[in-house]
Enzyme design. Structure first.
Site, short mmCIF file in Angstrom:
data_model
loop_
_atom_site.label_atom_id
_atom_site.label_comp_id
_atom_site.label_asym_id
_atom_site.label_seq_id
_atom_site.Cartn_x
_atom_site.Cartn_y
_atom_site.Cartn_z
N VAL A 186 8.30 0.99 -0.24
CA VAL A 186 7.32 1.72 -1.02
C VAL A 186 6.05 0.87 -1.09
O VAL A 186 6.12 -0.31 -1.41
CB VAL A 186 7.86 2.00 -2.44
CG1 VAL A 186 6.80 2.66 -3.31
CG2 VAL A 186 9.11 2.88 -2.36
N THR A 223 -2.97 8.08 4.18
CA THR A 223 -2.72 8.45 2.79
C THR A 223 -3.86 9.33 2.29
O THR A 223 -5.00 9.10 2.65
CB THR A 223 -2.68 7.14 1.98
OG1 THR A 223 -1.57 6.39 2.42
CG2 THR A 223 -2.59 7.39 0.49
N THR A 228 -6.51 3.83 -0.91
CA THR A 228 -5.83 3.95 0.40
C THR A 228 -6.09 2.69 1.19
O THR A 228 -7.05 1.98 0.94
CB THR A 228 -6.34 5.20 1.16
OG1 THR A 228 -5.81 5.19 2.49
CG2 THR A 228 -7.87 5.19 1.27
#
Lengths: 325, 325
Positions: free
Chosen positions: A215, A186, A237
């Protein structure tokens, strides 16, 4: 705070995990390029929002990162991406989740903020919105790298759960072997502009072999990012489910509200997450006064920041390389 | 805290908005029935999770509320529902967003928590998961009431933005006229069980004439609900985008962590939301010690709670009716 007197700052991460050596230089180069792109906006007098969007777009376009081009594949072999962007002035935010065939999800997230009354659009509705406003779809293949396909094949063979990925310290040798070949990096950016406004943005392709529709934390305001001119901005992250449970980004700003520095708040929030839900990850933070925080509890995190024309960057614990810009 | 010595508590809301008179008695009856269903679980020694799920299912099945049966329609005339459930022990949480044709989204959210490594599934992927685990789909028509269809027709004619719905104090007469006929009564429950565990759940059909794919605060951990045995549990309702911006539920637990009572934390968090983003809404809260909080900054909120066998309920500001159970 609109006297155009603040020293601008941008702080970048390219994902916190056991980044394998083969990706390390591309990751470091990627976060440095992103930092330069964001800083370039800021020193020209641009906004923090423009800076974080520009920085994240650079990483979305870099195949070394799991965001935009280079995104990992779900169990069906498809790409589903999530992104958020937040403006610290009025807490305005926009997110997209589970969106497909979009080159730069962070710009679509910004369009949600600017062109709708909503804060989050998901799935097909997010794609329909993109079409309406002229953000063109791209072929899935243009987003998928050979590395992502290889990783997917490897993962589907092992069928390891996502939980092992961020628990390297407790991992067995067999799971470590899997982890080392898997990308889940990410990307994110935070910025403070000359007017004293903060912004944060995060973008991801999620976790390899995730269930369709999954998600994580990245598009969730308060988990994957938060920005508030009264405290500062944060992008996170790591293990998305853990970050979601503790609302990691909002936790960092809460700690800054209580007077903690950006660095200390980043460290304390990650320690609390480890203690409470045994999750690992990383954060980048900028306070409303321009103090910088970065911390990670994973093996590595690619990061970079620029302030007063100096670029700092690193990957392993304790590293702090400096280059004049 | 597992000595089975706590006095169990359940607190319910049925949505904070300008509830029209024609819905007021059904809303009050609905929240009282939900409170009884949740409390019944608790006095039999059941868990807080079982209690909030049972309570929310009662309201999802009641057509007076905008959740499950009775959900409002998006611009396409379709139903898209969101729900979250959270367990205060280990901060475990499950959510679904933008899910269709599911009678009880809160139970699907709980299945995400219990049967996957993830915390949030959206759209088609959430529906595929439901099928996999044997949660049957129901026809769209079975979820849609004639009132919801009428409201949708009315709204599509006026094309008013969702923003006016929760700003009644600033609304013009023309927008007020629209508001008064529109339902957006998200439901929620929090509970403390005999073992000292807290839980929270929230469920909604969203906002009438929302853009397809729009997700508000309800399924978002930290916005629509939060539960932490170290502070307490919260469920929120109101203008979803405002609640998302301030992470309202997590804000309430932060205030409780700093020593504030459940009631005071609920009031302060809603006031902060009004001050910072001019959004209105309501919350129900239970602290880890069983103190109750409920507050709303909208015209009305249907609420009910039961503790020590006494049911309290109300709808208008200042009301506190009591019935022996």
């Amino acid at each position: 705070m609109s006297d155009l007197s603040m020293e601008p700052v941008v702080v970048i991460h390219g994902g916190a995990w056991a980044i394998p050596d083969k990706l390390s230089s591309a990751s470091v180069e990627g976060v440095c390029s992103a930092a330069r792109a964001g800083y370039d906006v800021l020193i020209r007098g641009g906004s923090a929002m423009d800076a974080v969007e520009a920085a994240v777009r650079v990483m979305e376009d870099c195949p070394a990162f799991d965001a935009g081009t280079g995104s990992v594949l779900n169990t069906k072999g498809e790409v589903e991406m999530d992104s958020v962007i937040m403006d610290g002035r009025e807490l305005q935010c926009g997110s997209v989740a589970c969106v497909q065939n979009i080159k730069n999800p962070v710009s679509l997230a910004r369009a949600v903020l600017e062109k709708t009354d909503h804060t989050l659009l998901v799935g097909k509705g997010a794609n329909e919105f993109a079409e309406e406003i002229g953000i063109h779809t791209v072929p899935t293949d243009s987003l998928v790298t050979e590395d992502a396909r290889e990783e997917w094949r490897h993962f589907m063979q092992f069928k390891t759960t996502v939980n092992v990925l961020f628990r390297n310290r407790e991992a067995t040798p067999s799971t470590s072997a899997v982890c080392d070949t898997l990308g889940h990096d990410t990307v994110g950016a935070v910025a403070l502009d000359r007017s004293g406004t903060t912004a944060a943005a995060t973008s991801t392709g999620g976790i390899t072999a995730k269930r369709p529709g999954r998600v994580g934390d990245s598009p969730i305001v308060g988990a994957g990012a938060y920005a508030d001119n009264e405290s500062g901005a944060v992008s996170t992250t790591g293990h998305g489910e853990s970050i979601t449970k503790v609302c990691l980004a909002r936790q960092v700003t809460h700690l800054m509200e209580s007077g903690m520095s950006a660095q200390k708040a980043s460290e304390v929030a990650l320690q609390k997450m480890a203690d409470r839900v045994k999750g690992h990850g990383g954060v980048v933070t900028v306070s409303k006064d321009g103090d910088i925080g970065k911390h990670f509890t994973t093996e590595r995190m690619a990061w970079a920041w620029i302030k007063a024309g100096k670029l700092h960057y690193g990957l392993n614990s304790g590293e702090d390389f400096i280059a004049a810009e």
